[in-house]
Design a protein around this motif. Structure first.
Motif, PDB file in Angstrom:
ATOM      1  N   ALA A  59       0.828  -1.208   0.000  1.00 30.53           N
ATOM      2  CA  ALA A  59       0.000   0.000   0.000  1.00 30.53           C
ATOM      3  C   ALA A  59       0.864   1.261   0.000  1.00 30.53           C
ATOM      4  O   ALA A  59       0.591   2.219  -0.728  1.00 30.53           O
ATOM      5  CB  ALA A  59      -0.945  -0.006   1.209  1.00 30.53           C
ATOM      6  N   VAL A  60       1.927   1.250   0.801  1.00 35.71           N
ATOM      7  CA  VAL A  60       2.810   2.429   0.873  1.00 35.71           C
ATOM      8  C   VAL A  60       3.418   2.708  -0.496  1.00 35.71           C
ATOM      9  O   VAL A  60       3.408   3.844  -0.980  1.00 35.71           O
ATOM     10  CB  VAL A  60       3.916   2.218   1.936  1.00 35.71           C
ATOM     11  CG1 VAL A  60       5.025   3.258   1.783  1.00 35.71           C
ATOM     12  CG2 VAL A  60       3.319   2.268   3.335  1.00 35.71           C
ATOM     13  N   ASN A  61       3.921   1.679  -1.139  1.00 32.30           N
ATOM     14  CA  ASN A  61       4.589   1.909  -2.423  1.00 32.30           C
ATOM     15  C   ASN A  61       3.613   2.261  -3.539  1.00 32.30           C
ATOM     16  O   ASN A  61       3.956   3.007  -4.451  1.00 32.30           O
ATOM     17  CB  ASN A  61       5.458   0.704  -2.787  1.00 32.30           C
ATOM     18  CG  ASN A  61       6.793   0.772  -2.055  1.00 32.30           C
ATOM     19  OD1 ASN A  61       7.250   1.860  -1.683  1.00 32.30           O
ATOM     20  ND2 ASN A  61       7.411  -0.376  -1.819  1.00 32.30           N
ATOM     21  N   ALA A  62       2.381   1.763  -3.440  1.00 28.93           N
ATOM     22  CA  ALA A  62       1.388   2.131  -4.458  1.00 28.93           C
ATOM     23  C   ALA A  62       0.967   3.587  -4.309  1.00 28.93           C
ATOM     24  O   ALA A  62       0.776   4.294  -5.296  1.00 28.93           O
ATOM     25  CB  ALA A  62       0.161   1.215  -4.346  1.00 28.93           C
ATOM     26  N   LEU A  63       0.833   4.050  -3.069  1.00 30.43           N
ATOM     27  CA  LEU A  63       0.200   5.356  -2.854  1.00 30.43           C
ATOM     28  C   LEU A  63       1.183   6.519  -2.724  1.00 30.43           C
ATOM     29  O   LEU A  63       0.831   7.651  -3.018  1.00 30.43           O
ATOM     30  CB  LEU A  63      -0.697   5.293  -1.614  1.00 30.43           C
ATOM     31  CG  LEU A  63      -1.831   4.264  -1.701  1.00 30.43           C
ATOM     32  CD1 LEU A  63      -2.694   4.303  -0.453  1.00 30.43           C
ATOM     33  CD2 LEU A  63      -2.687   4.515  -2.941  1.00 30.43           C
ATOM     34  N   GLY A  93      13.211   1.008   1.472  1.00 35.87           N
ATOM     35  CA  GLY A  93      14.559   0.455   1.303  1.00 35.87           C
ATOM     36  C   GLY A  93      15.599   1.139   2.176  1.00 35.87           C
ATOM     37  O   GLY A  93      16.749   1.304   1.771  1.00 35.87           O
ATOM     38  N   VAL A  94      15.182   1.568   3.365  1.00 33.21           N
ATOM     39  CA  VAL A  94      16.129   2.200   4.301  1.00 33.21           C
ATOM     40  C   VAL A  94      16.102   1.412   5.617  1.00 33.21           C
ATOM     41  O   VAL A  94      15.123   0.749   5.930  1.00 33.21           O
ATOM     42  CB  VAL A  94      15.779   3.685   4.581  1.00 33.21           C
ATOM     43  CG1 VAL A  94      15.773   4.481   3.287  1.00 33.21           C
ATOM     44  CG2 VAL A  94      14.446   3.817   5.311  1.00 33.21           C
ATOM     45  N   MET A 123       9.458   2.981  20.503  1.00 27.80           N
ATOM     46  CA  MET A 123       8.725   4.142  19.965  1.00 27.80           C
ATOM     47  C   MET A 123       9.651   5.271  19.503  1.00 27.80           C
ATOM     48  O   MET A 123       9.178   6.288  19.011  1.00 27.80           O
ATOM     49  CB  MET A 123       7.710   4.637  20.983  1.00 27.80           C
ATOM     50  CG  MET A 123       6.623   3.597  21.249  1.00 27.80           C
ATOM     51  SD  MET A 123       5.297   4.189  22.329  1.00 27.80           S
ATOM     52  CE  MET A 123       6.110   4.110  23.932  1.00 27.80           C
ATOM     53  N   ALA A 124      10.977   5.093  19.672  1.00 26.33           N
ATOM     54  CA  ALA A 124      11.942   6.066  19.139  1.00 26.33           C
ATOM     55  C   ALA A 124      12.504   5.586  17.803  1.00 26.33           C
ATOM     56  O   ALA A 124      13.339   6.266  17.199  1.00 26.33           O
ATOM     57  CB  ALA A 124      13.077   6.284  20.142  1.00 26.33           C
ATOM     58  N   ARG A 125      12.054   4.421  17.348  1.00 26.12           N
ATOM     59  CA  ARG A 125      12.570   3.859  16.095  1.00 26.12           C
ATOM     60  C   ARG A 125      11.896   4.538  14.895  1.00 26.12           C
ATOM     61  O   ARG A 125      10.682   4.727  14.880  1.00 26.12           O
ATOM     62  CB  ARG A 125      12.334   2.347  16.060  1.00 26.12           C
ATOM     63  CG  ARG A 125      13.076   1.616  17.173  1.00 26.12           C
ATOM     64  CD  ARG A 125      12.591   0.195  17.358  1.00 26.12           C
ATOM     65  NE  ARG A 125      13.061  -0.722  16.333  1.00 26.12           N
ATOM     66  CZ  ARG A 125      12.304  -1.257  15.384  1.00 26.12           C
ATOM     67  NH1 ARG A 125      11.011  -0.974  15.324  1.00 26.12           N
ATOM     68  NH2 ARG A 125      12.813  -2.078  14.499  1.00 26.12           N
ATOM     69  N   VAL A 126      12.703   4.902  13.908  1.00 21.37           N
ATOM     70  CA  VAL A 126      12.172   5.566  12.703  1.00 21.37           C
ATOM     71  C   VAL A 126      12.881   4.999  11.468  1.00 21.37           C
ATOM     72  O   VAL A 126      13.998   4.481  11.576  1.00 21.37           O
ATOM     73  CB  VAL A 126      12.408   7.100  12.740  1.00 21.37           C
ATOM     74  CG1 VAL A 126      11.767   7.727  13.975  1.00 21.37           C
ATOM     75  CG2 VAL A 126      13.897   7.434  12.695  1.00 21.37           C
ATOM     76  N   PRO A 127      12.255   5.112  10.297  1.00 20.08           N
ATOM     77  CA  PRO A 127      12.995   4.811   9.064  1.00 20.08           C
ATOM     78  C   PRO A 127      14.117   5.848   8.924  1.00 20.08           C
ATOM     79  O   PRO A 127      13.875   7.049   9.113  1.00 20.08           O
ATOM     80  CB  PRO A 127      11.944   4.999   7.960  1.00 20.08           C
ATOM     81  CG  PRO A 127      10.613   4.972   8.662  1.00 20.08           C
ATOM     82  CD  PRO A 127      10.858   5.506  10.028  1.00 20.08           C
ATOM     83  N   ALA A 128      15.330   5.412   8.629  1.00 17.66           N
ATOM     84  CA  ALA A 128      16.488   6.316   8.595  1.00 17.66           C
ATOM     85  C   ALA A 128      16.201   7.516   7.700  1.00 17.66           C
ATOM     86  O   ALA A 128      15.709   7.371   6.583  1.00 17.66           O
ATOM     87  CB  ALA A 128      17.723   5.559   8.103  1.00 17.66           C
ATOM     88  N   GLY A 129      16.524   8.701   8.222  1.00 15.01           N
ATOM     89  CA  GLY A 129      16.309   9.931   7.469  1.00 15.01           C
ATOM     90  C   GLY A 129      15.044  10.665   7.850  1.00 15.01           C
ATOM     91  O   GLY A 129      14.692  11.659   7.219  1.00 15.01           O
ATOM     92  N   ALA A 130      14.357  10.185   8.882  1.00 17.10           N
ATOM     93  CA  ALA A 130      13.064  10.771   9.242  1.00 17.10           C
ATOM     94  C   ALA A 130      13.189  11.988  10.148  1.00 17.10           C
ATOM     95  O   ALA A 130      14.201  12.176  10.822  1.00 17.10           O
ATOM     96  CB  ALA A 130      12.195   9.714   9.922  1.00 17.10           C
TER      97      ALA A 130
END
Lengths: 253, 253
Positions: A59-63, A93-94, A123-130
């Motif tokens: 869904a993320v990649n489609a939208l 892909g990060v 809850m402090a975890r994020v996709p790198a670069g966020a």
């Protein structure tokens, strides 16, 4: 310079088995839709997906590529079924990393609440670069990564995050709307609605029937980004209804 | 013979600008999800799309092939913005035709209500090859075409259609669930939840935090198609919560 004809769009992914099981009534679609409209951004598509990595990634990649903005709600808590951050990182892909500012926020928040445990540190975890979206309600922040906005599932926490984001996103002209309610079967006025809509470019008329107090009625919602057109179209519809013997109630029923 | 391990799935497409604008709070997702579960069918994905043919066609073709059943709600009334039948016919590559039985139903229904006008006759249009779903509320029937079920947007009309469909769809074992409420921050019990879930195969534990009366709490929903496993898993979680000093409230808070 803002291009007044540019239409800004957003999609929303509601993540959570609790919505798909029927256990929880979603409130974030209406809340985010209304907020986006005020920002001049149109919500164009919503998907509700289960707590399953592949479903979220798809869904993320489609939208994300076909909309200016993508919002998600749900799945960013401390428990094992909170997989949103990992799934979005996979879609992008990060790697996933601990955001130092989020860690600091959580340390402060939990200082008087038993300390920052390993589960809470999730809850402090994020996709790198966020970047972070402030959460004034309950510590754990929301997350922005490019055009993706990762929000909480609990509606009042998301409300606070939206409040913080207000005015920070580029948008176009907000869609204005007017509503006329009428005690009429919509099938009686189908032709009138189509005729009035066609005569007013840039205006859309939606028809929303209901049955109340044992009677048939409908609300007609007129939408346009142009206030003057909206007014003319609404007046024309009200006149048409009046002429047919169905006086309209401004604001709807 | 029913294969007890076979999982039956459904998707739902909610069609309507009124949901995407935030004007109307959707109620069909929760209603259809709960009904499907009783039929032994799991709702796996929901999409909300605007009143735009291409958007409906794309969603229908994406979802109908990868689910046992596809439901749609909205856009089957008599007005110009009701384009669901045409869009689904386009997705299926079949023409739209007047269904004779639907026409007869509408003739009877409108006999004492001003007669069957051209606008009202629109509600007898179906993708060629369709069967009808009875509507005891308001005349215009729902439509079944293969594995696609085309329902009304107005929730109580869809409720009547679902009632008529009850027991008519093949499904598997319904998902059973139990809920434990607890006045605890879910971050305190994240490890416990994961451990208990891992120890009980075929069981899933969802954690749904809330803030009420100024306090933090959560409901833990345990799900399984096997009643005995569900009971064991729920008991184990209740014991774990009790041991941690957080007595659980059966049925949830």
């Amino acid at each position: 310079m803002t291009d007044p004809t540019r239409i800004w769009t957003a999609a929303l992914i509601v993540i959570g088995d609790e919505i798909l099981s029927g256990r929880t009534q979603d409130k974030n679609v209406a809340q985010i839709a209304g907020w986006l409209n005020v920002q001049g951004i149109r919500l164009r598509e919503v998907r509700v997906v289960p707590d399953v990595t592949e479903a979220i990634v798809e869904a993320v990649n489609a939208l994300r590529v076909r909309n200016d903005y993508l919002f998600t709600t749900g799945g960013i808590g401390p428990t094992h079924d909170d997989i949103t951050v990992d799934a979005i990182a996979q879609a992008l892909g990060v790697p996933v990393e601990i955001h130092p500012e989020a860690r600091a926020v959580l340390e402060r928040y939990y200082a008087a609440r038993g300390g920052l445990t390993e589960a809470r540190l999730r809850m402090a975890r994020v996709p790198a670069g966020a970047m972070l979206i402030e959460n004034r309600m309950s510590g754990a922040p929301g997350i922005r990564h490019g055009n993706i906005f990762i929000m909480a599932g609990v509606p009042h926490i998301t409300a606070g995050m939206l409040d913080w984001l207000t005015g920070k996103l580029e948008g176009g002209l907000p869609v204005l709307s007017a509503t006329l309610g009428c005690w009429v079967a919509e099938s009686e006025v189908a032709d009138l609605l189509a005729t009035v809509e066609r005569a007013h470019e840039g205006c859309q008329i939606g028809s929303y029937p209901f049955f109340r107090e044992g009677r048939t009625g409908a609300n007609f919602v007129i939408r346009s980004t142009d206030g003057a057109s909206l007014e003319r179209c609404t007046a024309a519809l009200a006149e048409g209804l009046q002429a047919g013997g169905w006086p309209a109630i401004p604001g709807g029923i």
